[in-house]
Design an enzyme around this catalytic site. Structure first.
Site, PDB file in Angstrom:
ATOM      1  N   CYS A  77       0.860  -1.182   0.000  1.00  0.00           N
ATOM      2  CA  CYS A  77       0.000   0.000   0.000  1.00  0.00           C
ATOM      3  C   CYS A  77       0.897   1.233   0.000  1.00  0.00           C
ATOM      4  O   CYS A  77       1.820   1.314   0.814  1.00  0.00           O
ATOM      5  CB  CYS A  77      -0.888   0.070   1.242  1.00  0.00           C
ATOM      6  N   HIS A  79       1.663   5.508  -2.040  1.00  0.00           N
ATOM      7  CA  HIS A  79       1.223   6.679  -2.789  1.00  0.00           C
ATOM      8  C   HIS A  79       2.181   6.937  -3.954  1.00  0.00           C
ATOM      9  O   HIS A  79       3.402   6.807  -3.767  1.00  0.00           O
ATOM     10  CB  HIS A  79       1.232   7.932  -1.907  1.00  0.00           C
ATOM     11  N   GLU A  97       8.629  -2.882  -0.828  1.00  0.00           N
ATOM     12  CA  GLU A  97       7.912  -3.392   0.354  1.00  0.00           C
ATOM     13  C   GLU A  97       8.023  -4.898   0.501  1.00  0.00           C
ATOM     14  O   GLU A  97       8.094  -5.412   1.613  1.00  0.00           O
ATOM     15  CB  GLU A  97       6.428  -2.994   0.292  1.00  0.00           C
ATOM     16  N   GLU A 129      -8.341   8.962   0.972  1.00  0.00           N
ATOM     17  CA  GLU A 129      -7.631   8.530  -0.225  1.00  0.00           C
ATOM     18  C   GLU A 129      -8.560   8.195  -1.378  1.00  0.00           C
ATOM     19  O   GLU A 129      -9.647   7.659  -1.198  1.00  0.00           O
ATOM     20  CB  GLU A 129      -6.783   7.290   0.086  1.00  0.00           C
TER      21      GLU A 129
END
Length: 210
Positions: A77, A79, A97, A129
């Protein structure tokens, strides 16, 4: 230097940029993405048979995360940065990640849909978001490919990662919603093409603004 998040309107049109902390302090709507990594795994059943199960890689968010620490979430997860499109952002962030590169997936990443949500946290921060949901599949695990995939979670992002049966997690997120990040339930519904779990549809829909 702090990365700038992309501020957007409800049509996902960029309206500006903002630092990450400020965006979460002021509940500013910004662009985000959630990645779900699936695989088919040959599993031994209690009756001695073996069948393929659809499995999902989930992560337990690191204790040092600025919100939702220690909660379970999807595989990755994050941006996109200012000036970066979603294809570039997902290709950068997934290996950072998880240790899994987009090139290792059978057909890359597919965007399954998007939704807006808003979640308030005990520390005063707010996630607001426009979340783009992506899904990808690792090569099938089974005869001739019995090894676990070579993924290595970034300890600053996730303290644990594991594969779980999709059907199990779709039930567990309803039974134990407090164990999961706020965006996980609606994003899971989108990533699985709205698999027909009526109660999940209702609970996930309640968490979506748009």
């Amino acid at each position: 230097m702090e990365d700038k998040l992309i501020l957007v309107n409800e049509q996902d049109v960029q309206t500006g940029t903002c630092g990450k902390l400020e965006a979460h302090e002021k509940a500013l709507l910004h662009r985000a993405f959630s990645i779900f990594i699936f695989r088919k795994a040959l599993v031994d059943n209690p009756d001695g048979t073996r069948t393929f199960h659809n499995q999902l890689l989930i992560q337990k968010r690191a204790a040092g995360k600025y919100h939702s620490a220690g909660l379970w979430a999807n595989s990755c997860c994050s941006h996109p940065r200012d000036g970066e499109n979603l294809e570039e952002a997902t290709a950068r962030r997934l290996p950072d990640e998880t240790g899994i590169a987009v090139a290792e997936l059978e057909d890359g990443l597919e965007e399954k849909g998007a939704f807006i949500y808003k979640a308030d946290f005990d520390n005063g921060l707010v996630e607001h978001e426009f979340d783009h949901v992506f899904a990808g599949w690792l090569p099938q695990a089974g005869p001739g490919n019995t090894d676990e995939p070579d993924f290595a979670p970034n300890p600053e992002e996730a303290e644990e990662m594991k594969f779980v049966d999709v059907e199990w997690v779709m039930h567990d997120v309803l039974l134990n919603p407090a164990d999961y990040a706020a965006w996980f339930m609606p994003a899971l519904l989108i990533a699985t093409d709205g698999t027909d779990f009526e109660s999940l549809h209702k609970e996930a829909s309640d968490r979506m603004i748009y």
